[in-house]
Structures are given as structure tokens and as C-alpha cells.
Design a protein around this motif. Structure first.
Motif, PDB file in Angstrom:
ATOM      1  N   ARG A  14       0.815  -1.212   0.000  1.00  0.00           N
ATOM      2  CA  ARG A  14       0.000   0.000   0.000  1.00  0.00           C
ATOM      3  C   ARG A  14       0.852   1.267   0.000  1.00  0.00           C
ATOM      4  NH1 ARG A  14      -3.407  -0.898  -2.734  1.00  0.00           N
ATOM      5  NH2 ARG A  14      -4.411   1.038  -2.130  1.00  0.00           N
ATOM      6  N   SER A  15       2.003   1.185  -0.627  1.00  0.00           N
ATOM      7  CA  SER A  15       2.888   2.343  -0.730  1.00  0.00           C
ATOM      8  C   SER A  15       3.257   2.651  -2.178  1.00  0.00           C
ATOM      9  CB  SER A  15       4.165   2.110   0.090  1.00  0.00           C
ATOM     10  OG  SER A  15       3.863   1.938   1.451  1.00  0.00           O
ATOM     11  N   GLY A  16       2.465   2.159  -3.120  1.00  0.00           N
ATOM     12  CA  GLY A  16       2.735   2.440  -4.525  1.00  0.00           C
ATOM     13  C   GLY A  16       3.541   1.385  -5.237  1.00  0.00           C
ATOM     14  N   THR A  17       3.646   0.175  -4.666  1.00  0.00           N
ATOM     15  CA  THR A  17       4.457  -0.853  -5.314  1.00  0.00           C
ATOM     16  C   THR A  17       3.876  -1.264  -6.666  1.00  0.00           C
ATOM     17  OG1 THR A  17       3.309  -2.614  -4.098  1.00  0.00           O
ATOM     18  CG2 THR A  17       5.338  -1.768  -3.140  1.00  0.00           C
ATOM     19  N   THR A  18       2.553  -1.332  -6.764  1.00  0.00           N
ATOM     20  CA  THR A  18       1.943  -1.727  -8.034  1.00  0.00           C
ATOM     21  C   THR A  18       2.183  -0.671  -9.097  1.00  0.00           C
ATOM     22  OG1 THR A  18       0.222  -2.997  -6.889  1.00  0.00           O
ATOM     23  CG2 THR A  18      -0.202  -2.410  -9.180  1.00  0.00           C
ATOM     24  N   ILE A 109       9.630   1.125  -1.318  1.00  0.00           N
ATOM     25  CA  ILE A 109       8.956   2.417  -1.335  1.00  0.00           C
ATOM     26  C   ILE A 109       8.120   2.503  -0.067  1.00  0.00           C
ATOM     27  CG2 ILE A 109       7.180   1.448  -2.865  1.00  0.00           C
ATOM     28  CD1 ILE A 109       6.814   4.318  -3.966  1.00  0.00           C
ATOM     29  N   LEU A 110       8.287   3.593   0.679  1.00  0.00           N
ATOM     30  CA  LEU A 110       7.673   3.756   1.988  1.00  0.00           C
ATOM     31  C   LEU A 110       6.709   4.933   1.970  1.00  0.00           C
ATOM     32  CD1 LEU A 110      10.906   3.364   4.167  1.00  0.00           C
ATOM     33  CD2 LEU A 110       9.390   1.562   3.324  1.00  0.00           C
ATOM     34  N   ARG A 111       5.595   4.768   2.637  1.00  0.00           N
ATOM     35  CA  ARG A 111       4.535   5.778   2.692  1.00  0.00           C
ATOM     36  C   ARG A 111       4.354   6.240   4.137  1.00  0.00           C
ATOM     37  NH1 ARG A 111      -1.455   4.488   0.197  1.00  0.00           N
ATOM     38  NH2 ARG A 111      -2.342   6.609   0.310  1.00  0.00           N
ATOM     39  N   GLU A 112       3.888   7.465   4.317  1.00  0.00           N
ATOM     40  CA  GLU A 112       3.628   7.945   5.674  1.00  0.00           C
ATOM     41  C   GLU A 112       2.867   6.858   6.433  1.00  0.00           C
ATOM     42  OE1 GLU A 112       2.043   9.028   9.032  1.00  0.00           O
ATOM     43  OE2 GLU A 112       0.519   9.325   7.466  1.00  0.00           O
ATOM     44  N   PRO A 113       3.357   6.438   7.598  1.00  0.00           N
ATOM     45  CA  PRO A 113       2.875   5.217   8.233  1.00  0.00           C
ATOM     46  C   PRO A 113       1.375   5.168   8.515  1.00  0.00           C
ATOM     47  CG  PRO A 113       4.950   5.887   9.206  1.00  0.00           C
ATOM     48  CD  PRO A 113       4.532   6.992   8.298  1.00  0.00           C
ATOM     49  N   SER A 119      -4.768   2.987   4.300  1.00  0.00           N
ATOM     50  CA  SER A 119      -4.944   2.526   2.923  1.00  0.00           C
ATOM     51  C   SER A 119      -5.114   1.014   2.886  1.00  0.00           C
ATOM     52  CB  SER A 119      -3.747   2.942   2.061  1.00  0.00           C
ATOM     53  OG  SER A 119      -3.894   2.471   0.733  1.00  0.00           O
ATOM     54  N   ALA A 120      -4.357   0.291   3.721  1.00  0.00           N
ATOM     55  CA  ALA A 120      -4.518  -1.157   3.793  1.00  0.00           C
ATOM     56  C   ALA A 120      -5.923  -1.509   4.269  1.00  0.00           C
ATOM     57  CB  ALA A 120      -3.466  -1.755   4.727  1.00  0.00           C
ATOM     58  N   PHE A 149      -3.694 -14.307   9.784  1.00  0.00           N
ATOM     59  CA  PHE A 149      -4.198 -13.446   8.728  1.00  0.00           C
ATOM     60  C   PHE A 149      -3.041 -12.909   7.882  1.00  0.00           C
ATOM     61  CE2 PHE A 149      -8.679 -11.879  10.005  1.00  0.00           C
ATOM     62  CZ  PHE A 149      -9.011 -13.102  10.544  1.00  0.00           C
ATOM     63  N   GLU A 150      -3.320 -12.674   6.620  1.00  0.00           N
ATOM     64  CA  GLU A 150      -2.365 -12.093   5.668  1.00  0.00           C
ATOM     65  C   GLU A 150      -1.792 -10.774   6.202  1.00  0.00           C
ATOM     66  OE1 GLU A 150      -3.266  -9.674   1.648  1.00  0.00           O
ATOM     67  OE2 GLU A 150      -4.001 -11.736   1.627  1.00  0.00           O
ATOM     68  N   PRO A 151      -0.533 -10.452   5.879  1.00  0.00           N
ATOM     69  CA  PRO A 151       0.057  -9.213   6.391  1.00  0.00           C
ATOM     70  C   PRO A 151      -0.713  -7.937   6.062  1.00  0.00           C
ATOM     71  CG  PRO A 151       1.780 -10.639   5.570  1.00  0.00           C
ATOM     72  CD  PRO A 151       0.478 -11.302   5.210  1.00  0.00           C
ATOM     73  N   MET A 152      -1.575  -7.931   5.054  1.00  0.00           N
ATOM     74  CA  MET A 152      -2.360  -6.732   4.762  1.00  0.00           C
ATOM     75  C   MET A 152      -3.218  -6.327   5.953  1.00  0.00           C
ATOM     76  SD  MET A 152      -2.619  -4.543   2.317  1.00  0.00           S
ATOM     77  CE  MET A 152      -2.190  -5.397   0.779  1.00  0.00           C
ATOM     78  N   TRP A 153      -3.541  -7.279   6.822  1.00  0.00           N
ATOM     79  CA  TRP A 153      -4.354  -6.992   7.998  1.00  0.00           C
ATOM     80  C   TRP A 153      -3.520  -6.420   9.151  1.00  0.00           C
ATOM     81  CZ3 TRP A 153      -9.654  -8.103   7.717  1.00  0.00           C
ATOM     82  CH2 TRP A 153     -10.066  -8.932   6.668  1.00  0.00           C
ATOM     83  N   TRP A 154      -2.207  -6.440   9.038  1.00  0.00           N
ATOM     84  CA  TRP A 154      -1.346  -5.953  10.123  1.00  0.00           C
ATOM     85  C   TRP A 154      -1.177  -4.436   9.968  1.00  0.00           C
ATOM     86  CZ3 TRP A 154       3.347  -9.777   9.325  1.00  0.00           C
ATOM     87  CH2 TRP A 154       2.867 -11.108   9.334  1.00  0.00           C
TER      88      TRP A 154
END
Length: 310
Positions: A14-18, A109-113, A119-120, A149-154
Motif C-alpha cells: 500500500r505504498s505504490g508498489t503496483t 517504497i515507503l509511505r507515511e505510516p 490505505s490497507a 491473517f495475511e500481512p495486509m491486515w497488520w
């Protein structure tokens, strides 16, 4: 195993990797796999057990021959890469990549935490997987992680970057790790991409279309319209696969992102929750700045530390 990647986009999710993946794929000297999130070097952490996690479970590649097939289209490109957004956060992954590709280059790539965490959450809401409020989801994070749970939930855990980045710097060395900042990528995309091209050793004077933002999150304006679209994108039937094959992949991806953007709407993060999260992340951001030897003023954490002084 045949051709292996010489660079990896490792996250953060959720930091623009896609978007970065899609932008790099336009460069004639760069080959990046058409399939994202294979997580071949992190298979021990899968399968995951959360609602809808089976979509990611299906993407994960455990077989070397299957993974090698991702690179059969390499035709002399200087930079060959793959991107898996959970590589950054999953322990042991950096070491496994280094063992297989000792000279690999790493891009993160890192996004404001706080924004990344929200966003996740909104991505999971968009896809009908998260049914709790953000506050409730935050309170359930540790429990969900323990349940597999998948890391998206963390939500909070994945935004604590310092230890994750440190691991890759220790394994690969600073000269082989490129750290981008999400906010700077979207503010000055040409400059950010030139830096990436220089890091990868490819031509820097190549024009890239950065007009599309990929995999945006938000609340669907209509579940009735969004749900079949999401199913068509992520889990198509045999007939739908044949229909999709008639359209070039890069066009399908761009159109899908644009349509998703049209069918969803952003919901702002409540200011008091954002402030609480920034307080939670402030110490880690300070560690990250020291680790990278650079300021992260675009995240506005120094203003927070000033206002907190007695």
C-alpha cells in the motif's frame, strides 16, 4: 533455475508498489514479471487464513520451475525484476533472496505510516473483506496476526519500517538498496524514476506514462457494480479469462485501475485517529530517519515532536 531476477521491489504494501511495477515495465531495458506478488522467497509464511486471503494464497509460488516461467520472456534486458509487496515485512525473506541472488538490488517504497495503515484497511473494505471499523480493526490486529491473517491486515505492524529496512541494509549493503518515498514518487515521478533507472544501471532518458495510479483503495459507490468487477479481475471464470486475453495486458491493467477509481470513493481518515497513529509511529520514524541519514519532512513528524515538547 534459468534466468533469475537481479532486482526486487520488496514493498511496503500500500505504498505504490503496483504503480512502480507498472511504470518500470514500460522501460525497454527493464523486464519485470507480468505476475506480481509471487512471494517465492517467503513461502513459509503462507497460506494465510483471513477472509479473502485465498486470493493471495493462490498467487504464491512454491515451485522453482513455475517461478522460473515468470522470466521466460527475458530478451536481453539489463534489469530483470519481480515485485512482491510482503517481502519487506516477512522475516527471513531478505536472507533467502541473498542466498539465491547475492548481487541482487533491492527497491523499497515507503509511505507515511498512518496513511499506509489506513490505505490497507480501505483496500480490505473495498474488496468486502474487512467488516469492522478502522478503530476495531486496529484493536484486533494482534489477534488476527496470531490467527494467521495475511500481512495486509497488520495495519500498524507493517508501518513500523525501521527494523524492516535495517534488515535489508544489513543483508545487502546500502549500495544495493534504494529507498523511495511514496509522497515524492507522486509529487515528482520523473525525478524519482530517473533515480531508480540510475540505480538499476539503465537509460535515464526514457519517457514513462505515470498518469495512472494503480490499485487504488476506497469504498465502493455500489457493491452491486463493484463486486462482479472485482471477481472478473481477481478470480475470472474460464470464459472471462478468454475474454480478457483479447485485450493486451497493459491496457487491461490501466483500464481496470481507472474503472475501480470511478466505482470507489475515498473516505478520509478521522483526524483524531490519524493523530493517535502518528504518535504511535513517531519514535519509529525518528529511527528510520537516523538509519537512512535523511529527513522525512514530507511526513510531518517533526512538527509533531515540536508540539509535544513541554
Amino acid at each position: 533455475m534459468g534466468v533469475m531476477p537481479n532486482f526486487f521491489i520488496v514493498g511496503a504494501a500500500r505504498s505504490g508498489t503496483t504503480s512502480l511495477d507498472r511504470y518500470l515495465s514500460q522501460h525497454p531495458d527493464i523486464f519485470i514479471t507480468s505476475r506480481k506478488d509471487a512471494h517465492f522467497f517467503a513461502t513459509e509464511h503462507f497460506p494465510c487464513t483471513g477472509p479473502g486471503d485465498e486470493v493471495m494464497n493462490r498467487k504464491v509460488m512454491r515451485d522453482e520451475a513455475e517461478y522460473a516461467q515468470l522470466f521466460v520472456g527475458v530478451a536481453g534486458e539489463q534489469a530483470v525484476g519481480e515485485s512482491s509487496a510482503f517481502y519487506l515485512c516477512l522475516p527471513g525473506t531478505a536472507e533467502r533472496i541473498a542466498q539465491a541472488v547475492p548481487d541482487a538490488k533491492i527497491i523499497m517504497i515507503l509511505r507515511e505510516p498512518a496513511d499506509r495503515a489506513y490505505s490497507a484497511y480501505m483496500l480490505l473494505v473495498r474488496d468486502g473483506r474487512e467488516t469492522l471499523s478502522f478503530e476495531e480493526g486496529l484493536s484486533r490486529e494482534a489477534e488476527r496476526r496470531q490467527q494467521g491473517f495475511e500481512p495486509m491486515w497488520w495495519y500498524k505492524e507493517l508501518s513500523l519500517y525501521a527494523s524492516q529496512v535495517k534488515r535489508y541494509l544489513e543483508v545487502f549493503g546500502r549500495e544495493r538498496v534504494k529507498v523511495l518515498v511514496y509522497e515524492e514518487l507522486y509529487t515528482h515521478p520523473e525525478q524519482a524514476l530517473r533515480e531508480v533507472f540510475a540505480f538499476l544501471g539503465v537509460r535515464q532518458d526514457v519517457g514513462i506514462n505515470t498518469s495512472v495510479r494503480y490499485n487504488v483503495s476506497g469504498t465502493p459507490k455500489s457493491r452491486r457494480l463493484y463486486t462482479p468487477l472485482n471477481h472478473f479481475i481477481s478470480n475470472p471464470s474460464p470464459l472471462e479469462k478468454r475474454i480478457k486475453s483479447l485485450v493486451p495486458l497493459h491496457l487491461r491493467r490501466a483500464w481496470a485501475s481507472k474503472v475501480i477509481g470511478m466505482l470507489t470513493q475515498s473516505v478520509p481518515l478521522k483526524p483524531h485517529i490519524h493523530a493517535q497513529l502518528k504518535e504511535h509511529f513517531a519514535e519509529d520514524v525518528a529511527k528510520l530517519e537516523d538509519l537512512l541519514d535523511r529527513g522525512l519532512g514530507c511526513w510531518h513528524y517533526r512538527e509533531l515532536s515540536i508540539t509535544q515538547k513541554p
